[in-house]
Design an enzyme around this catalytic site. Structure first.
Site, PDB file in Angstrom:
ATOM      1  N   ARG A  58      -4.469 -13.255  -9.157  1.00 29.13           N
ATOM      2  CA  ARG A  58      -4.708 -13.061 -10.593  1.00 29.13           C
ATOM      3  C   ARG A  58      -3.470 -13.334 -11.441  1.00 29.13           C
ATOM      4  O   ARG A  58      -3.584 -13.573 -12.641  1.00 29.13           O
ATOM      5  CB  ARG A  58      -5.311 -11.680 -10.843  1.00 29.13           C
ATOM      6  N   GLU A  95       2.249  -0.542   1.412  1.00 27.83           N
ATOM      7  CA  GLU A  95       2.114   0.879   1.712  1.00 27.83           C
ATOM      8  C   GLU A  95       2.157   1.132   3.218  1.00 27.83           C
ATOM      9  O   GLU A  95       2.773   2.080   3.681  1.00 27.83           O
ATOM     10  CB  GLU A  95       0.808   1.396   1.115  1.00 27.83           C
TER      11      GLU A  95
END
Length: 173
Positions: A58, A95
């Site tokens: 994006r 993460e």
């Protein structure tokens, strides 16, 4: 214009407990798309930017629009194996583990001022990887601009020393 009204919230996507912020309604609406582009452009105008960089996927959408508005080139940053020419790469922390980003070796000239444009600032891992990649090949990261920032994930804390803009802030996942 209140861009928040154009961002679609999709609960439990991509997994349970996540409230996904979907920017595609902004892109569907010409006025919202133009407004978003103008707001980012206004922020970048006085920063002496030479080139816009956008991470997959994006970041491509908003980065190209901003580059066109500022009459600048656009450089894509991609996942490994997607760029056909010689690349530089950097590993960055997610993460749970590591990922890698790549950029064409000739895409940024030494000393060029770069703005990174993306749709979302969450934990900051991806954009920090992009900044390291740009700096690794000799560019100066002059600004970072995001359509959305998830403030509770503290991504901005990883970006101290950089000029950071976000158009819409959410304090939930």
């Amino acid at each position: 214009m209140d861009l928040r009204k154009k961002i679609r919230i999709i609960d439990d996507f991509p997994k349970k407990g996540i409230s996904f912020k979907d920017v595609t309604p902004i892109l569907k609406d010409p006025k919202s798309m133009k407004h978003t582009t103008k707001e980012i452009t206004k922020y970048l105008e006085d920063k002496n930017i030479d080139v816009i960089v956008g991470p997959e996927a994006r970041g491509f959408l908003f980065g190209i629009l901003v580059a066109q508005e500022l009459d600048l080139g656009f450089v894509p940053v991609r996942k490994p194996g997607k760029l056909p020419f010689k690349t530089f790469s950097v590993d960055y922390a997610l993460e749970y583990g590591l990922d890698r980003l790549e950029i064409h070796s000739d895409s940024i000239e030494k000393g060029q001022n770069v703005a990174v444009v993306d749709d979302l600032l969450a934990t900051g891992g991806t954009v920090l990887g992009v900044t390291k990649l740009v700096e690794k090949i000799g560019g100066n990261v002059s600004a970072l601009s995001f359509v959305i920032e998830l403030t509770n994930l503290n991504g901005r804390d990883k970006l101290k020393g950089y000029n950071v803009q976000s158009l819409v802030k959410y304090d939930d996942l």
